[in-house]
Design a protein around this motif. Structure first.
Motif, PDB file in Angstrom:
ATOM      1  N   GLY A   1       0.815  -1.201   0.000  1.00 60.39           N
ATOM      2  CA  GLY A   1       0.000   0.000   0.000  1.00 60.39           C
ATOM      3  C   GLY A   1       0.853   1.256   0.000  1.00 60.39           C
ATOM      4  N   THR A   2       0.181   2.401   0.054  1.00 65.57           N
ATOM      5  CA  THR A   2       0.862   3.691  -0.071  1.00 65.57           C
ATOM      6  C   THR A   2       1.917   3.901   1.008  1.00 65.57           C
ATOM      7  OG1 THR A   2      -1.085   4.707  -1.109  1.00 65.57           O
ATOM      8  CG2 THR A   2       0.518   6.185  -0.086  1.00 65.57           C
ATOM      9  N   VAL A   3       1.543   3.721   2.275  1.00 62.08           N
ATOM     10  CA  VAL A   3       2.472   4.015   3.364  1.00 62.08           C
ATOM     11  C   VAL A   3       3.678   3.080   3.319  1.00 62.08           C
ATOM     12  CG1 VAL A   3       2.741   4.143   5.866  1.00 62.08           C
ATOM     13  CG2 VAL A   3       0.637   4.957   4.808  1.00 62.08           C
ATOM     14  N   ALA A   4       3.442   1.792   3.094  1.00 61.93           N
ATOM     15  CA  ALA A   4       4.545   0.836   3.037  1.00 61.93           C
ATOM     16  C   ALA A   4       5.503   1.177   1.896  1.00 61.93           C
ATOM     17  CB  ALA A   4       4.002  -0.581   2.870  1.00 61.93           C
ATOM     18  N   HIS A   5       4.964   1.482   0.726  1.00 61.19           N
ATOM     19  CA  HIS A   5       5.818   1.824  -0.411  1.00 61.19           C
ATOM     20  C   HIS A   5       6.554   3.129  -0.166  1.00 61.19           C
ATOM     21  CE1 HIS A   5       6.731   2.959  -4.692  1.00 61.19           C
ATOM     22  NE2 HIS A   5       7.091   1.686  -4.687  1.00 61.19           N
ATOM     23  N   ALA A   6       5.873   4.090   0.452  1.00 65.67           N
ATOM     24  CA  ALA A   6       6.515   5.369   0.762  1.00 65.67           C
ATOM     25  C   ALA A   6       7.641   5.186   1.774  1.00 65.67           C
ATOM     26  CB  ALA A   6       5.479   6.357   1.294  1.00 65.67           C
ATOM     27  N   CYS A   7       7.480   4.249   2.712  1.00 74.09           N
ATOM     28  CA  CYS A   7       8.561   3.952   3.667  1.00 74.09           C
ATOM     29  C   CYS A   7       9.821   3.522   2.922  1.00 74.09           C
ATOM     30  CB  CYS A   7       8.140   2.825   4.619  1.00 74.09           C
ATOM     31  SG  CYS A   7       6.997   3.296   5.926  1.00 74.09           S
ATOM     32  N   LEU A   8       9.662   2.644   1.935  1.00 79.66           N
ATOM     33  CA  LEU A   8      10.807   2.148   1.180  1.00 79.66           C
ATOM     34  C   LEU A   8      11.441   3.251   0.340  1.00 79.66           C
ATOM     35  CD1 LEU A   8       9.288  -1.253   0.112  1.00 79.66           C
ATOM     36  CD2 LEU A   8      11.288  -0.966   1.562  1.00 79.66           C
ATOM     37  N   ARG A   9      10.619   4.062  -0.315  1.00 77.06           N
ATOM     38  CA  ARG A   9      11.162   5.133  -1.140  1.00 77.06           C
ATOM     39  C   ARG A   9      11.869   6.174  -0.290  1.00 77.06           C
ATOM     40  NH1 ARG A   9       9.842   6.104  -6.214  1.00 77.06           N
ATOM     41  NH2 ARG A   9      11.830   7.216  -5.990  1.00 77.06           N
ATOM     42  N   LEU A  10      11.273   6.539   0.841  1.00 74.04           N
ATOM     43  CA  LEU A  10      11.922   7.515   1.720  1.00 74.04           C
ATOM     44  C   LEU A  10      13.187   6.919   2.332  1.00 74.04           C
ATOM     45  CD1 LEU A  10      11.842  10.307   3.044  1.00 74.04           C
ATOM     46  CD2 LEU A  10      10.528   9.292   4.921  1.00 74.04           C
ATOM     47  N   ARG A  11      13.172   5.623   2.638  1.00 74.72           N
ATOM     48  CA  ARG A  11      14.373   4.966   3.134  1.00 74.72           C
ATOM     49  C   ARG A  11      15.525   5.162   2.157  1.00 74.72           C
ATOM     50  NH1 ARG A  11      15.674  -0.717   2.904  1.00 74.72           N
ATOM     51  NH2 ARG A  11      14.776  -0.598   0.804  1.00 74.72           N
ATOM     52  N   ASP A  12      15.255   4.985   0.871  1.00 75.54           N
ATOM     53  CA  ASP A  12      16.303   5.148  -0.135  1.00 75.54           C
ATOM     54  C   ASP A  12      16.815   6.583  -0.172  1.00 75.54           C
ATOM     55  OD1 ASP A  12      15.945   2.491  -0.745  1.00 75.54           O
ATOM     56  OD2 ASP A  12      14.617   2.874  -2.460  1.00 75.54           O
ATOM     57  N   VAL A  13      15.907   7.546  -0.023  1.00 74.15           N
ATOM     58  CA  VAL A  13      16.307   8.956  -0.021  1.00 74.15           C
ATOM     59  C   VAL A  13      17.210   9.249   1.181  1.00 74.15           C
ATOM     60  CG1 VAL A  13      15.469  11.324   0.228  1.00 74.15           C
ATOM     61  CG2 VAL A  13      14.290   9.739  -1.308  1.00 74.15           C
ATOM     62  N   LEU A  14      16.814   8.772   2.359  1.00 76.00           N
ATOM     63  CA  LEU A  14      17.595   9.033   3.566  1.00 76.00           C
ATOM     64  C   LEU A  14      18.967   8.371   3.498  1.00 76.00           C
ATOM     65  CD1 LEU A  14      14.786   8.685   6.239  1.00 76.00           C
ATOM     66  CD2 LEU A  14      16.162  10.728   5.846  1.00 76.00           C
ATOM     67  N   LEU A  15      19.024   7.169   2.935  1.00 74.16           N
ATOM     68  CA  LEU A  15      20.309   6.493   2.819  1.00 74.16           C
ATOM     69  C   LEU A  15      21.235   7.222   1.854  1.00 74.16           C
ATOM     70  CD1 LEU A  15      19.192   2.744   2.696  1.00 74.16           C
ATOM     71  CD2 LEU A  15      20.405   3.889   4.569  1.00 74.16           C
ATOM     72  N   GLU A  16      20.667   7.815   0.806  1.00 75.33           N
ATOM     73  CA  GLU A  16      21.487   8.470  -0.220  1.00 75.33           C
ATOM     74  C   GLU A  16      21.794   9.917   0.120  1.00 75.33           C
ATOM     75  OE1 GLU A  16      21.362   9.449  -5.038  1.00 75.33           O
ATOM     76  OE2 GLU A  16      19.924   8.053  -4.128  1.00 75.33           O
ATOM     77  N   ASP A  17      20.811  10.637   0.629  1.00 76.26           N
ATOM     78  CA  ASP A  17      20.968  12.083   0.815  1.00 76.26           C
ATOM     79  C   ASP A  17      21.080  12.512   2.277  1.00 76.26           C
ATOM     80  OD1 ASP A  17      20.723  12.313  -1.936  1.00 76.26           O
ATOM     81  OD2 ASP A  17      18.549  12.642  -1.839  1.00 76.26           O
ATOM     82  N   GLY A  18      20.810  11.607   3.211  1.00 73.11           N
ATOM     83  CA  GLY A  18      20.904  11.971   4.615  1.00 73.11           C
ATOM     84  C   GLY A  18      22.349  12.208   5.043  1.00 73.11           C
ATOM     85  N   THR A  19      22.512  12.945   6.125  1.00 74.06           N
ATOM     86  CA  THR A  19      23.852  13.254   6.629  1.00 74.06           C
ATOM     87  C   THR A  19      24.044  12.612   7.996  1.00 74.06           C
ATOM     88  OG1 THR A  19      23.055  15.306   7.658  1.00 74.06           O
ATOM     89  CG2 THR A  19      23.921  15.444   5.401  1.00 74.06           C
ATOM     90  N   SER A  20      25.290  12.321   8.321  1.00 72.29           N
ATOM     91  CA  SER A  20      25.631  11.753   9.616  1.00 72.29           C
ATOM     92  C   SER A  20      26.510  12.747  10.371  1.00 72.29           C
ATOM     93  CB  SER A  20      26.368  10.421   9.443  1.00 72.29           C
ATOM     94  OG  SER A  20      26.638   9.833  10.694  1.00 72.29           O
TER      95      SER A  20
END
Length: 404
Positions: A291-310
């Motif tokens: 569903g929408t929320v589950a798929h959005a979790c995966l897409r946002l996960r990819d964004v955070l892994l690529e563009d997030g800062t530590s």
């Protein structure tokens, strides 16, 4: 010397795992309703008790009752706190009323005793329809645990009659089993310490297990992911040196696999065994077809892994963070892509709401933490990169509560 029957050993290991998983899902088994399950536990009581002890659980086994006693939460537990349910209040008020009543007893007398207990505790009693529904939920909880049995009539009559013609039998001797994370019990279910005689010693016995391995295995069963940064020094040492052997043995006894990474570990249920009935915990890792929320979790996960800062403010090494406004902006970009045209319109048009729904999924799984400062920052655990949303499920049990 008799030959070793490897097939029989494998079969017994599988049956032991079935029993331990059953007891994680159902902490009360009562005669007359769960006879087959009680028999399965009774036949393997020594093995089951040993396995559960290594995960910090206690086990009471008799011919008419099986009760799993779960430990108190870890002091560094990061799961989302839940407010006490109102039906839980009435559950304990009804228990308080039970203590001074004979058996059998009328439902009206039990309700009156619970209301008296509420008055003594300073809890307002309204007699409203909403309050009666909460009381009925609490009565159902008592019935499910075998603490009350309907001899005549049904407890549902409390909604329709001030003096319901319902007769109940009470099991006063099982009251000591209600507190899920209470002090140690003897094998026969008696307290090792009498709370009436030594209340201070009884409370002191609520301390968590001293053995670090037991505490870590407890966390691995009770949490979706255990992060090394949340452990004490002795717990982190045990995870580094003994998780692969002792922890793997506990996982196998539960029918789970062990995931071990530099940032921590998890007990994982094989994907082929994940069903609504068999799942041990609050939820699987979001799936691409969920569903929408589950798929959005995966897409946002990819964004955070690529563009997030530590940064130094991160919960631990390799955690990646992003300001909440940037999270919402990223979700807005994702929602505008043609590939996400199937997302629910309500959430595509309200990315703030979508963000909160995502938080509600990932935070209880210990894969997301939010720090509050001038602006909230979302921190994604490096463990989130492990799951692709198609092959594995996080396996964990619900946080222990006194009402279980």
């Amino acid at each position: 010397m008799a030959p070793v029957d490897e097939h029989a050993d494998v079969l017994e290991t599988e049956r032991l795992a079935e029993v331990t998983q059953l007891l994680e899902r159902r902490c009360w088994l009562v005669a007359g309703r769960d006879d087959a399950m009680i028999e399965a536990v009774y036949r393997r009581a020594p093995q089951v008790r040993e396995v559960m002890a290594r995960a910090g659980r206690g086990l009471v086994v008799s011919r008419d009752l099986v009760r799993v006693r779960k430990p108190a939460p870890h002091p560094k537990d990061v799961s989302v706190p839940q407010e006490a349910a109102p039906e839980g209040t009435w559950f304990f008020l009804l228990l308080a009323g039970m203590t001074g009543l004979p058996r059998p007893v009328g439902l009206g007398d039990l309700v009156s005793a619970a209301r008296s207990a509420a008055s003594e505790a300073g809890i307002p009693v309204t007699g409203s329809a909403a309050e009666l529904r909460l009381m009925l939920q609490a009565l159902a909880m008592l019935r499910d645990r075998g603490l009350i049995t309907e001899v005549q009539g049904r407890v549902e009559m409390v909604l329709h009659d001030e003096k319901p013609a319902v007769l109940l039998d009470l099991r006063h001797e099982w009251l000591r089993h209600v507190i899920a994370n209470g002090p140690p019990l003897e094998e026969d279910g008696q307290w090792q310490i009498d709370p009436a005689q030594s209340p201070e010693r009884w409370l002191a016995a609520l301390e968590r297990p001293r053995d670090p391995g037991t505490r870590v295995c407890q966390l691995l069963i009770d949490s979706a992911v255990v992060h090394t940064v949340d452990l004490s020094e002795d717990e982190a040492s045990w995870m580094s040196h003994r998780l692969g052997s002792e922890g793997a043995a506990v996982a196998a006894a539960y029918g789970l696999g062990l995931e071990r990474r530099a940032e921590g570990g998890a007990f994982v249920m094989p994907a082929e065994r994940v069903t609504r009935d068999e799942q041990l915990g609050p939820g699987a890792f979001p799936g691409r077809s969920g569903g929408t929320v589950a798929h959005a979790c995966l897409r946002l996960r990819d964004v955070l892994l690529e563009d997030g800062t530590s940064t130094a403010n991160a919960p631990g090494p390799r955690w990646t963070g992003m300001a909440f406004t940037d999270v919402v902006a990223a979700l807005a970009r994702l929602a505008a892509e043609p590939e996400q045209s199937w997302w629910a319109g309500e959430l595509r048009g309200n990315t703030h709401l979508l963000a909160q729904r995502i938080r509600g999924v990932l935070e209880p799984l210990n894969l997301l933490r939010v720090t509050c400062a001038y602006e909230d920052v979302w921190w994604l655990s490096p463990a989130a990169a492990r799951w692709d949303g198609t092959s594995s499920s996080l396996a964990c049990t619900t946080t222990p509560t006194p009402v279980m």
